[in-house]
Design a protein around this motif. Sequence first.
Motif, mmCIF file in Angstrom:
data_model
loop_
_atom_site.group_PDB
_atom_site.id
_atom_site.type_symbol
_atom_site.label_atom_id
_atom_site.label_comp_id
_atom_site.label_asym_id
_atom_site.label_seq_id
_atom_site.Cartn_x
_atom_site.Cartn_y
_atom_site.Cartn_z
ATOM 1 N N PRO A 1 0.827 -1.221 0.000
ATOM 2 C CA PRO A 1 0.000 0.000 0.000
ATOM 3 C C PRO A 1 0.858 1.267 0.000
ATOM 4 O O PRO A 1 1.918 1.303 0.625
ATOM 5 C CB PRO A 1 -0.794 -0.110 1.305
ATOM 6 N N LEU A 2 0.364 2.320 -0.709
ATOM 7 C CA LEU A 2 1.144 3.548 -0.881
ATOM 8 C C LEU A 2 1.486 4.210 0.446
ATOM 9 O O LEU A 2 2.559 4.794 0.594
ATOM 10 C CB LEU A 2 0.383 4.520 -1.789
ATOM 11 N N ALA A 3 0.568 4.118 1.422
ATOM 12 C CA ALA A 3 0.836 4.738 2.719
ATOM 13 C C ALA A 3 2.054 4.088 3.379
ATOM 14 O O ALA A 3 2.906 4.776 3.946
ATOM 15 C CB ALA A 3 -0.381 4.612 3.630
ATOM 16 N N ALA A 4 2.171 2.771 3.249
ATOM 17 C CA ALA A 4 3.308 2.066 3.827
ATOM 18 C C ALA A 4 4.595 2.443 3.095
ATOM 19 O O ALA A 4 5.656 2.591 3.699
ATOM 20 C CB ALA A 4 3.084 0.557 3.764
ATOM 21 N N VAL A 5 4.478 2.640 1.769
ATOM 22 C CA VAL A 5 5.639 3.072 0.973
ATOM 23 C C VAL A 5 6.105 4.446 1.460
ATOM 24 O O VAL A 5 7.293 4.655 1.729
ATOM 25 C CB VAL A 5 5.277 3.139 -0.531
ATOM 26 N N ALA A 6 5.144 5.375 1.618
ATOM 27 C CA ALA A 6 5.479 6.738 2.043
ATOM 28 C C ALA A 6 6.164 6.720 3.409
ATOM 29 O O ALA A 6 7.179 7.393 3.615
ATOM 30 C CB ALA A 6 4.218 7.599 2.094
ATOM 31 N N LEU A 7 5.616 5.937 4.326
ATOM 32 C CA LEU A 7 6.172 5.843 5.678
ATOM 33 C C LEU A 7 7.602 5.294 5.641
ATOM 34 O O LEU A 7 8.498 5.784 6.341
ATOM 35 C CB LEU A 7 5.276 4.910 6.501
ATOM 36 N N THR A 8 7.813 4.281 4.793
ATOM 37 C CA THR A 8 9.147 3.685 4.677
ATOM 38 C C THR A 8 10.157 4.707 4.155
ATOM 39 O O THR A 8 11.252 4.846 4.692
ATOM 40 C CB THR A 8 9.102 2.470 3.730
ATOM 41 N N VAL A 9 9.757 5.447 3.100
ATOM 42 C CA VAL A 9 10.654 6.467 2.530
ATOM 43 C C VAL A 9 11.014 7.484 3.610
ATOM 44 O O VAL A 9 12.183 7.842 3.792
ATOM 45 C CB VAL A 9 9.983 7.185 1.343
ATOM 46 N N LEU A 10 10.004 7.919 4.328
ATOM 47 C CA LEU A 10 10.192 8.940 5.362
ATOM 48 C C LEU A 10 11.182 8.456 6.416
ATOM 49 O O LEU A 10 12.123 9.165 6.792
ATOM 50 C CB LEU A 10 8.840 9.268 6.002
ATOM 51 N N VAL A 11 10.982 7.243 6.886
ATOM 52 C CA VAL A 11 11.805 6.749 7.986
ATOM 53 C C VAL A 11 13.219 6.387 7.514
ATOM 54 O O VAL A 11 14.205 6.750 8.150
ATOM 55 C CB VAL A 11 11.117 5.543 8.657
#
Lengths: 227, 110
Positions: free
Chosen positions: A61-71
């Motif tokens: 899911p895109l939200a999980a992708v965004a969170l991973t990039v951020l962290v």
Amino acid sequence: MTQGVRDSFSAGLGIFPLGIALGLLIVQAGLPWWLAPALSLAAFAGSLELLLVGMMATVTPLAAVALTVLVVNFRHVFYAFSFPLHLVKHPLGKAYAVYAMIDEAYAVNASLPEHERSAARLLAMQIACEIYWVGGGMAGVALGAALPAPVKGLEFALCALFTVLTLDAFRSRAELPSLLLAGVSVTVALVLTPGAAMFTALLLFVGLLLLRHTVTARRTAQEAADA
Amino acid sequence: MPSTSYLVAVLAIVFTITVALRAVPFAVLGRLRGSAIVRRLAVWMPVGILAILAVTALHGTITTDPHGTWYALLAVAVTIGVHLAFGRRTILSVGVGTAVYVVLLNTLST
């Protein structure tokens, strides 16, 4: 400018082969070839891209992708403190220098004496690094298409790279508590949320560091009061 | 296989967040530079984050090929050994470590 290109060689030795690994992984994950250059231009962050290949292949899911990039890329926030952006005067040059502020560019620049730094040298080094990275990815795609059968286990390069970078980052006693806190975080995360271990571990780790900061600040204040 | 629109969405998210993380600190640098918490975190964070990434990457490798667990652990040991013994040359250490794992996995476990 020639100096900048020369600076980039040592970084290139790491960047180009890693690019090949990325290209190979993309082909073997069944993803389209154009993703290699597109991902390299969009992110320009080696370790993150290798992680993203696996995530995209399983349609995370895109939200999980965004969170991973951020962290995962949050460490770049701290580069700003010592990266010589003030040398670059042209707005476009400034924008490029920030966009291309990868680990290797930061590290190579940090090792130069202050009086030897210049905008041309910095930008030439960064552009060279990006060429190695995108070129390596394309070479990997070509190689992957030519191989008769998929080679298993190439993603180990990522584990090896992080292991080596950890060894290089670990230089002083002051960092030992951080390493222990990271160990606790990742152990708890692997037990509780094996499916999202990295994310849980990074959140836990940042939380523990904030706690450590509070404790250190209190102790410093205590010592000041006692003295 | 994921759809093209999904891949493009990932690219857009990745680009936006990566550039923001690299750019925003320069914009707020004046206010942040002196604060004790930021100076401490800048020293403490990198080694821990990298260690977490190393462990979770290893976990991912082992999950993909559970029968290769011992090869993976051996390859990590080789990577560390080569790195410390041959003057911290990243590409050499990563190359040798990865080669050990790939060769063991592809030849011994069929």
